[in-house]
Motif scaffolding. Structure first.
Motif, short mmCIF file in Angstrom:
data_model
loop_
_atom_site.label_atom_id
_atom_site.label_comp_id
_atom_site.label_asym_id
_atom_site.label_seq_id
_atom_site.Cartn_x
_atom_site.Cartn_y
_atom_site.Cartn_z
N THR A 189 0.84 -1.22 0.00
CA THR A 189 0.00 0.00 0.00
C THR A 189 0.87 1.26 0.00
O THR A 189 0.45 2.30 -0.52
CB THR A 189 -0.96 0.03 1.22
OG1 THR A 189 -0.21 -0.19 2.41
CG2 THR A 189 -2.05 -1.01 1.08
N THR A 190 2.08 1.17 0.55
CA THR A 190 3.02 2.31 0.46
C THR A 190 3.36 2.57 -1.00
O THR A 190 3.40 3.72 -1.45
CB THR A 190 4.31 2.03 1.26
OG1 THR A 190 3.96 1.85 2.63
CG2 THR A 190 5.30 3.17 1.14
N TYR A 191 3.58 1.49 -1.77
CA TYR A 191 3.87 1.65 -3.21
C TYR A 191 2.65 2.24 -3.93
O TYR A 191 2.79 3.10 -4.80
CB TYR A 191 4.24 0.30 -3.83
CG TYR A 191 4.68 0.41 -5.27
CD1 TYR A 191 6.00 0.69 -5.59
CD2 TYR A 191 3.76 0.28 -6.32
CE1 TYR A 191 6.42 0.82 -6.91
CE2 TYR A 191 4.16 0.41 -7.64
CZ TYR A 191 5.48 0.68 -7.93
OH TYR A 191 5.89 0.83 -9.24
N MET A 192 1.46 1.80 -3.55
CA MET A 192 0.24 2.34 -4.16
C MET A 192 0.13 3.85 -3.91
O MET A 192 -0.21 4.62 -4.80
CB MET A 192 -1.00 1.65 -3.57
CG MET A 192 -1.26 0.25 -4.09
SD MET A 192 -2.53 -0.58 -3.11
CE MET A 192 -3.89 0.57 -3.21
N ARG A 193 0.43 4.23 -2.68
CA ARG A 193 0.29 5.65 -2.32
C ARG A 193 1.33 6.49 -3.04
O ARG A 193 1.02 7.52 -3.61
CB ARG A 193 0.45 5.81 -0.80
CG ARG A 193 0.27 7.24 -0.30
CD ARG A 193 0.54 7.36 1.17
NE ARG A 193 1.91 6.96 1.48
CZ ARG A 193 2.34 6.72 2.70
NH1 ARG A 193 1.52 6.78 3.72
NH2 ARG A 193 3.61 6.39 2.90
N ASN A 194 2.59 6.04 -3.00
CA ASN A 194 3.67 6.79 -3.66
C ASN A 194 4.87 5.87 -3.85
O ASN A 194 5.56 5.53 -2.89
CB ASN A 194 4.07 8.00 -2.81
CG ASN A 194 5.02 8.92 -3.56
OD1 ASN A 194 5.40 8.66 -4.70
ND2 ASN A 194 5.44 9.99 -2.90
N PRO A 195 5.15 5.47 -5.09
CA PRO A 195 6.29 4.58 -5.33
C PRO A 195 7.61 5.12 -4.79
O PRO A 195 8.49 4.35 -4.41
CB PRO A 195 6.32 4.47 -6.87
CG PRO A 195 4.91 4.70 -7.28
CD PRO A 195 4.37 5.71 -6.31
N LEU A 196 7.75 6.46 -4.73
CA LEU A 196 9.00 7.02 -4.24
C LEU A 196 9.16 6.76 -2.74
O LEU A 196 10.28 6.56 -2.24
CB LEU A 196 9.05 8.53 -4.52
CG LEU A 196 10.44 9.09 -4.79
CD1 LEU A 196 11.08 8.45 -6.01
CD2 LEU A 196 10.39 10.59 -4.96
N ASP A 197 8.04 6.75 -1.99
CA ASP A 197 8.11 6.40 -0.57
C ASP A 197 8.54 4.95 -0.40
O ASP A 197 9.32 4.61 0.49
CB ASP A 197 6.74 6.61 0.10
CG ASP A 197 6.43 8.08 0.32
OD1 ASP A 197 7.35 8.91 0.17
OD2 ASP A 197 5.26 8.40 0.62
N PHE A 198 8.01 4.08 -1.25
CA PHE A 198 8.40 2.66 -1.21
C PHE A 198 9.90 2.54 -1.46
O PHE A 198 10.60 1.79 -0.77
CB PHE A 198 7.61 1.88 -2.28
CG PHE A 198 7.99 0.43 -2.38
CD1 PHE A 198 7.36 -0.52 -1.59
CD2 PHE A 198 8.98 0.01 -3.26
CE1 PHE A 198 7.71 -1.86 -1.68
CE2 PHE A 198 9.34 -1.31 -3.36
CZ PHE A 198 8.71 -2.26 -2.56
N TYR A 199 10.40 3.31 -2.44
CA TYR A 199 11.83 3.29 -2.76
C TYR A 199 12.67 3.72 -1.55
O TYR A 199 13.66 3.07 -1.21
CB TYR A 199 12.07 4.22 -3.96
CG TYR A 199 13.51 4.64 -4.16
CD1 TYR A 199 14.47 3.71 -4.56
CD2 TYR A 199 13.90 5.96 -3.94
CE1 TYR A 199 15.80 4.11 -4.75
CE2 TYR A 199 15.21 6.36 -4.13
CZ TYR A 199 16.16 5.43 -4.53
OH TYR A 199 17.46 5.81 -4.70
N HIS A 200 12.23 4.79 -0.89
CA HIS A 200 13.00 5.29 0.26
C HIS A 200 12.95 4.31 1.44
O HIS A 200 13.98 3.99 2.04
CB HIS A 200 12.45 6.65 0.72
CG HIS A 200 12.79 7.77 -0.21
ND1 HIS A 200 11.88 8.75 -0.56
CD2 HIS A 200 13.92 8.06 -0.90
CE1 HIS A 200 12.45 9.59 -1.41
NE2 HIS A 200 13.69 9.19 -1.62
N GLN A 201 11.75 3.83 1.75
CA GLN A 201 11.58 3.04 2.97
C GLN A 201 12.04 1.59 2.81
O GLN A 201 12.69 1.04 3.71
CB GLN A 201 10.12 3.06 3.42
CG GLN A 201 9.66 4.42 3.91
CD GLN A 201 8.19 4.43 4.30
OE1 GLN A 201 7.66 3.41 4.78
NE2 GLN A 201 7.52 5.54 4.10
N TYR A 202 11.70 0.98 1.67
CA TYR A 202 11.94 -0.46 1.54
C TYR A 202 13.15 -0.82 0.68
O TYR A 202 13.77 -1.86 0.89
CB TYR A 202 10.68 -1.14 0.99
CG TYR A 202 9.53 -1.06 1.95
CD1 TYR A 202 9.40 -1.96 3.00
CD2 TYR A 202 8.57 -0.03 1.84
CE1 TYR A 202 8.34 -1.86 3.90
CE2 TYR A 202 7.53 0.07 2.73
CZ TYR A 202 7.42 -0.85 3.77
OH TYR A 202 6.39 -0.76 4.67
#
Length: 916
Positions: free
Chosen positions: A644-657
């Protein structure tokens, strides 16, 4: 341009006048320094310099008194106050200071204007009596004490004056009064001619001294006023001079002085409106850049607000090599100031525990951190790890090694409100810092530290002499008072290059180019200020200065600066940040109305060039290293929150995961929403975990209700802080958590009472399953922790707890193609279906089933079920076909994440959600 001082020296330099024998009195020391410079420029031979005084120095000479500052006067006044006030009515020194400052200011005014204090104070006391007149004959005890205070004012005044005169000391007003009394004796014993230069607004004492010496033929006065202002009876710049020339006996019997006509000469005046004070500082730098080196030699920057000093210094262009700053750098702005501020805060709080931010402010301070860095890091880790908002002194001291223990004792060991101990410890700390700075050869920091050493020394000396400061809070109040007025002088060449000064420092000085900032109402002129016990009508009756006279003083200084100038830049703030700050000064309006033909006035509105930058959504291309990290993620398992983080904003997924960037560990001062969620989840797990495979009963739930509060308290201690949640917002959040538990258990009771059979199948079970994806060359796993799986009347139900508010509309899906595209609409549905997929792939789900959310903020709506809303009526039952359709979209999403050709593309986030 010939300056006023130069003109005066030309008149004084006559064959029958020996300049060396003159006594010259000027408004300020700075004007005296300029006079010596001008004198050196016009004489060819070597001579002795004349005696030069500022007016304050001259009155001290006549009065034979030593001047004392406001702080010493306050201490002396408290001695007098205690002697004259009955013990039962005496106030503490801290309370006394709040009103004594204003009263000393009034004593100053009374003395400077030679007012007979007895009838004056009787008048003032009578005014207060009338104010509190009412029909009842008897006054209350409070009113009686209040009126008695006003009747004691003459005694306070007489005793303070007498006490200081015995010691040959005086505050400024007393020195002026004594000087005016001694002027006859002084005048009889002098042979030198006295010359008064550049005065304007004189108090009664100054008027008496100058008039007496004029009439005795011992003095000459040179006024600096343009003829244009003198001949305009309505102009504020000439208000005082017209009164002197009309009322003084000397001018009634002798010819009046002639005034120059410099103001009407050619001038280029620019009126410049700039948004914000910082904007003025930046634009001033641009003005300076356009001036030639010759112009800079005769340029003055006059700051209407002293707060602009640092921004202006930082905005000056690099080519300015010669700069003279007369204002002084405020010691309060020195870096080391914040260290002492934090040490004070820790010891005046009065509590047994210290607030963590004050502790961090001390141990992280650059002056200390270099010495105690290892111990400081250890203490910071402990504070963050254990979430310590308040710490006991013993806990802090225990974190320091023997090497730094003394520094820790000086900063953190309780002082038990002992002023002496606090002062001694601060002085010892200053010595330790001095040794460290000397080793680094940091001369500037040493200079700042020396000023604080002098300041604390003065406080210690005063307290040893008077013993009035009883508490550290009282010491802090005086410290703030003194540090706010203390300045560090800049080193420079006084008469070379650009001059930077305040309005009062420009007295009697002239420049060809003048730049004045902050020409706004409330600043220039300053406007009304009421720091006095004397009402307006009484001031008028006794000819004391009111705000009208103070405005006239500013008017004179402003126009006097413009008299001989050729280029003038007047800057004002166009923004309405506060009261009056957006209104340009009346001085500017007056200039516009007067409009001399020879004054070339132009108006400019300046605003910073803000480039219009089109916000582009960022993209991050996937590298082989990133793909390796994604494969590792797939191997360990994608969680619903990651997807769901990727759904919200792929860049957040990139930073966090992908990068693994997490929020910095910090003290959570107020319980965060995600912490509240964790506490409630864990408390429910503790209660329900032992019941797996069992049926719920009313007896069990009633038993849980008794245990609920203890469970919540235990979880807060484990997940937030071991400190009790007994005050402030945290207490409210603690009570909210208990209510959530209570409401949820009542909800369970209602379900059981309505005849629902509830069997607990799983509680907070960690799941990890392989998701078949033939398109990828590496395995992909799903993992997650399902809050609860139960059987309700034979139907398997997957439950996700949410402490935030969720509504039924958040769990409706109409089109499978949209479920991974819109986070705001479908994140909740996606999450519960992912949990259903996990259980299904583990071969542990019997169809049909239900999946949904219990929202603790919306318990009235009960269990909020996932619903598929196609053309038919809404369907809340999950069948194999439902999960097959969902898994197609799920696999598409994972394929997008794992595709090296598709970059991480930033999305515009519509809403912010917590991670619980």
């Amino acid at each position: 341009m010939k300056s006023f001082i130069s003109e005066v020296l030309g008149k004084l330099r006559t064959p029958d006048q020996n300049i060396s024998e003159l006594v010259i009195i000027l408004p300020s020391k700075r004007a005296g320094a300029y006079l010596l410079k001008e004198l050196a420029a016009i004489i060819d031979e070597t001579i002795f310099a004349p005696t030069i005084y500022s007016i304050e120095e001259f009155t001290e000479v006549i009065s034979n008194l030593q001047g004392i500052d406001n702080t010493v006067t306050l201490f002396e006044f408290y001695n007098v106050y205690k002697e004259l006030t009955p013990v039962e009515e005496q106030e503490t020194f801290e309370t006394f200071v709040t009103w004594a400052q204003s009263l000393i200011h009034d004593f100053n005014e009374i003395d400077r204007y030679l007012i007979n204090h007895k009838p004056f104070f009787d008048y003032l006391s009578g005014i207060q009596d009338i104010k509190h007149w009412y029909l009842q004959q008897e006054k209350t005890e409070l009113i009686e004490k209040y009126l008695a205070f006003w009747k004691r004012l003459p005694e306070y005044y007489e005793s303070l004056s007498g006490s200081l005169l015995e010691k040959q000391q005086g505050y400024q007003g007393l020195i002026y009064r004594k000087a005016s009394e001694n002027i006859e004796e002084y005048s009889a014993n002098i042979t030198s001619k006295h010359v008064f230069i550049g005065f304007n607004a004189l108090n009664a004492s100054e008027q008496h001294i100058i008039q007496f010496m004029l009439e005795k033929g011992h003095a000459e006065v040179f006024w600096d006023l343009d003829g244009y202002f003198y001949h305009d009876p309505a102009h504020g710049a000439s208000l005082f001079l017209r009164q002197y020339l009309e009322n003084w006996k000397f001018y009634q019997e002798n010819s009046r002085p002639e005034f120059s006509n410099k103001y009407s000469e050619e001038k280029e005046i620019k009126l410049i409106g700039v948004p914000k004070n910082i904007g003025q500082a930046k634009y001033l730098g641009e003005i300076i850049t356009e001036l030639t080196s010759e112009e800079l030699e005769n340029t003055a920057i006059v700051l209407g607000e002293e707060d602009l000093l640092l921004p202006v210094l930082n905005s000056l262009p690099a080519h300015i090599n010669d700069l003279n700053v007369t204002m002084g750098f405020p010691v309060d702005n020195a870096p080391v100031s914040s260290l002492f501020e934090n040490i004070f805060q820790i010891h005046i709080s009065g509590g047994k525990d210290y607030y963590y931010k004050d502790i961090l402010g001390i141990i992280n301070h650059p002056a200390l951190f270099e010495i105690i860095s290892n111990d400081a890091d250890r203490l910071i880790r402990k504070i963050n790890k254990d979430n310590l908002v308040y710490l006991r002194p013993e806990e802090i001291l225990a974190a320091f090694t023997d090497e730094n223990r003394r520094i820790a004792d000086l900063c953190f060991k309780p002082k038990n409100d002992s002023v002496t101990r606090f002062s001694e410890d601060v002085q010892e700390l200053i010595q330790i810092l001095k040794t460290q700075l000397e080793a680094k050869d940091d001369t500037l920091s040493l200079e700042f530290l020396y000023h604080f050493y002098l300041l604390f020394n003065k406080l210690e000396t005063l307290n040893e002499k008077f013993r009035h400061i009883k508490t550290i809070k009282s010491l802090y109040d005086f410290y703030k008072e003194m540090v706010s007025t203390e300045t560090l002088d800049f080193q420079g060449r006084p008469f070379k290059g650009l001059q930077l000064m305040g309005m009062l420092e420009s007295r009697a000085l002239d420049f060809e180019t003048v730049i004045i900032t902050s020409l706004n109402e409330g600043t220039l002129p300053a406007g009304k200020s009421d720091n006095s016990f004397i009402p307006y009508d009484l001031k008028q009756e006794y000819k004391l200065p009111t705000y009208r006279e103070k405005d006239a003083v500013y008017t004179y200084h402003f126009y006097r600066l413009l008299q001989r100038a050729k280029k003038v830049f007047l800057l004002y703030n166009t923004e309405a940040d506060g009261l009056n700050s957006g209104e340009k000064s009346r001085f500017i309006t007056q200039l516009e109305i007067e409009s001399f033909p020879s004054h070339h006035i132009s108006q400019h509105l300046v605003s910073p060039m803000v480039p219009v930058s089109e916000k582009k959504l960022r993209e991050v291309e996937k590298t082989p290293q990133m793909m390796e990290r994604i494969r590792n993620l797939a191997g360990s398992g994608f969680s619903p929150s990651a997807l769901t983080t990727y759904m919200r904003n792929p860049l957040d997924f990139y930073h966090q995961y992908v990068l693994g960037v997490r929020d910095q560990e910090e003290v959570e001062e107020t319980v965060a929403f995600n912490t509240l969620g964790t506490v409630v989840h864990n408390a429910l797990e503790n209660l329900y975990k032992p019941l797996e495979s069992e049926l719920l009963s009313l007896e069990l739930i009633l038993k849980f209700k008794k245990q609920a509060n203890d469970q919540i308290a235990r979880e807060f201690a484990a997940n937030y802080s071991k400190a009790p949640l007994d005050k402030g917002r945290n207490l409210l959040i603690f009570e909210v958590a208990k209510r959530y538990m209570r409401n949820f258990l009542n909800f369970e009771i209602k379900r059981l009472e309505s005849g629902t059979d509830i069997q607990i199948l799983q509680i907070e079970k960690d799941l990890k399953v392989l998701l078949p994806m033939d398109e990828l060359s590496f395995p992909v796993y799903l993992r997650g922790k399902v809050d609860r799986v139960e059987k309700a009347n034979g139907v398997t139900r997957i439950v996700d707890y949410k402490t935030g508010k969720v509504e039924s509309k958040d769990l409706i899906v109409k089109d499978w193609n949209e479920i991974t595209k819109d986070y705001d609409k479908f994140a909740k549905s996606f999450q519960v279906l992912t949990y259903a997929t996990l259980i299904s792939l583990e071969k542990d789900l019997k169809f049909p089933a239900e999946a949904g959310i219990i929202s603790f903020k919306n318990l009235r709506s009960g269990f909020l079920k996932f619903q598929l809303k196609t053309d038919k009526k809404p369907d809340s039952l999950i069948k194999e076909e439902t999960l097959e359709n969902f898994q197609k979209e799920l696999k598409k999403l994972i394929m997008e994440i794992c595709n090296p050709e598709i970059p991480f593309i930033e999305k515009e986030i519509k809403s912010h959600y917590g991670s619980f």
